[in-house]
Design a protein around this motif. Structure first.
Motif, short mmCIF file in Angstrom:
data_model
loop_
_atom_site.label_atom_id
_atom_site.label_comp_id
_atom_site.label_asym_id
_atom_site.label_seq_id
_atom_site.Cartn_x
_atom_site.Cartn_y
_atom_site.Cartn_z
N ALA A 1 -2.09 -1.19 -4.24
CA ALA A 1 -2.91 -1.08 -3.03
C ALA A 1 -3.09 -2.45 -2.37
O ALA A 1 -3.16 -2.54 -1.14
N LEU A 2 -3.17 -3.50 -3.18
CA LEU A 2 -3.29 -4.85 -2.62
C LEU A 2 -2.04 -5.19 -1.81
O LEU A 2 -2.13 -5.79 -0.72
N ALA B 1 3.30 3.13 2.67
CA ALA B 1 2.65 2.34 1.62
C ALA B 1 1.44 3.10 1.06
O ALA B 1 1.25 3.16 -0.17
N SER B 2 0.65 3.70 1.92
CA SER B 2 -0.51 4.48 1.45
C SER B 2 -0.06 5.68 0.63
O SER B 2 -0.66 6.01 -0.40
N ALA B 3 1.01 6.32 1.08
CA ALA B 3 1.52 7.50 0.38
C ALA B 3 1.99 7.14 -1.03
O ALA B 3 1.70 7.87 -2.00
N VAL B 4 2.69 6.03 -1.18
CA VAL B 4 3.19 5.62 -2.49
C VAL B 4 2.03 5.31 -3.43
O VAL B 4 2.03 5.73 -4.60
N VAL B 5 1.04 4.58 -2.94
CA VAL B 5 -0.11 4.23 -3.78
C VAL B 5 -0.82 5.49 -4.27
O VAL B 5 -1.13 5.64 -5.46
N VAL B 6 -1.08 6.42 -3.38
CA VAL B 6 -1.78 7.65 -3.74
C VAL B 6 -0.95 8.50 -4.70
O VAL B 6 -1.47 9.05 -5.68
N ALA B 7 0.35 8.60 -4.45
CA ALA B 7 1.22 9.40 -5.32
C ALA B 7 1.26 8.84 -6.73
O ALA B 7 1.18 9.59 -7.72
N ILE B 8 1.38 7.52 -6.87
CA ILE B 8 1.40 6.90 -8.19
C ILE B 8 0.08 7.11 -8.91
O ILE B 8 0.03 7.42 -10.10
N LEU B 9 -1.02 6.91 -8.19
CA LEU B 9 -2.34 7.12 -8.79
C LEU B 9 -2.48 8.55 -9.30
O LEU B 9 -2.89 8.78 -10.45
N LEU B 10 -2.12 9.52 -8.48
CA LEU B 10 -2.26 10.92 -8.87
C LEU B 10 -1.34 11.29 -10.03
O LEU B 10 -1.70 12.12 -10.87
#
Length: 394
Positions: A271-272, A31-40
């Motif tokens: 992220a929520l 979940a953290s990886a997906v959020v960071v990848a989308i943001l970047l």
């Protein structure tokens, strides 16, 4: 034992117990990886577009457009006005006179390679002075177009994103036909999203008479912009705005700034969702280790060590996810070529660009997820009663 020694021992114990909760922990990492990848991905898109636009600008080149036109497509400059601007103060000269480039900007159709949909591509009419004003210009294939002919050269970005512009290709635009005789690069900036041809030929083929749409001029010094503005204001025959080329493209480069904002909004919403799953993971971790935590409390470990151990566990999982997301974003998005509409309703080809400051933003997002998802379960861990140790032993 000191608080540091106690906290270190609890952290090690928690991390060693992760294999017991492998799938729950993996879900938090994912979940953290997906959020960071989308943001970047969104930030890299906005950064790449901004870099492409700003890379074309120079602070020692004056850029003239008709007042309130905003973009070249809506501007017009008469030949008489071009001649008046040649005499403006602060414009550099060489053996051929003032270094000034009156230019035309028209639209031709292109087909995107990926979707085969039509797109607007800018065809710029300019002279040798205009080419010389592009400091990073370099022909990578073929030759320069011949003056007075229906020949053009194609930016590398166009070649990467659109079909039918290869060296030697014939391009049709209405009744007009052009032959591609060269491929050029300008260092990856916005000019690589254009086709270039002789300005006089474009005037004739597109019924522009002797008019142009923009003017570029080499300055003796960047601070001469103000003197040129005063010159224009004092001559009623002139109705141009003037600014440095760098200022113009810097403003144009903000066109995709909304993508960065959109990316942050989307990432925050995701992220929520990730937090909900991460909280569940960490609460499960605390429940799984309740007996161990209570036992440590019974032999003298502090509330603080239980709190720190659980919080660090959450941070470690989210940081691992952030690293994986950053790597995925770099592999799949950094350097990816794309095209979007620019300020003149024509396509701008750019590359996604991941920079160190963007990775810092991704790491910050991962740490926020880890801290919030770990704080409340850590608080619960710190409050596990000692009696649980004796109950678990029954």
């Amino acid at each position: 034992m000191s608080l540091v020694s106690q906290s270190t021992a609890v952290i090690v114990m928690n991390l060693r117990s992760l294999p017991r909760r492998f799938w729950m922990s993996a879900a938090m990492v994912f979940a953290s990886a997906v959020v960071v990848a989308i943001l970047l991905a969104f930030l890299a898109m906005a950064k790449g577009f901004e870099t492409t636009m700003q890379g074309a600008g120079s602070d020692d080149i004056a850029f003239f457009l008709r007042i309130s036109s905003g973009a070249e497509l809506n501007s017009s400059v008469s030949n008489e006005q071009v001649n008046l601007l040649r005499n403006a103060p602060g414009i550099a000269t060489n053996d051929n006179g003032p270094i000034i480039s009156p230019e035309l900007y028209v639209i031709v159709d292109g087909l995107k390679k990926t979707s085969q949909t039509k797109a607007n591509i800018p065809l710029r009419g300019l002279n040798q002075q205009g080419i010389a004003l592009r400091e990073n210009f370099k022909l990578v294939e073929g030759r320069m177009f011949a003056t007075g002919t229906n020949e053009l050269i194609v930016g590398q970005g166009i070649l990467n994103q659109f079909d039918g512009f290869e060296l030697g290709a014939e391009i049709r635009s209405g009744k007009n036909r052009w032959t591609v005789v060269g491929i050029f690069t300008t260092g990856g900036n916005v000019f690589e999203s254009e086709l270039w041809a002789d300005a006089k030929v474009i005037q004739n083929l597109y019924n522009r008479g002797s008019s142009y749409q923009s003017v570029r001029a080499k300055l003796t010094a960047p601070d001469q912009i103000e003197a040129i503005k005063a010159y224009i204001e004092n001559d009623p025959r002139l109705n141009q705005d003037v600014q440095s080329e760098q200022s113009y493209f810097s403003e144009q480069g903000k066109g995709l700034s909304y993508m960065a904002l959109f990316g942050r909004v989307i990432s925050t919403v995701m992220a929520l969702g990730a937090l909900a799953g991460a909280l569940n993971t960490m609460y499960t971790s605390v429940s799984d280790r309740a007996g161990e935590i209570a036992t440590l409390r019974a032999i003298g470990f502090s509330h603080f060590s239980a709190f720190v151990g659980t919080l660090v566990e959450a941070l470690v999982l989210s940081v691992i996810g952030g690293l994986l997301g950053s790597v995925a974003a770099f592999v799949f998005f950094d350097g990816l070529s794309a095209a979007t509409l620019g300020g003149s309703f024509t396509q701008v080809v750019f590359e996604f660009k991941l920079t160190s400051d963007l990775f810092v933003q991704g790491a910050t997002m991962a740490l926020i997820i880890g801290f919030i998802s770990g704080f409340f379960p850590a608080w619960r861990a710190a409050r596990v009663p000692v009696i649980v140790a004796f109950q678990s032993g029954r």
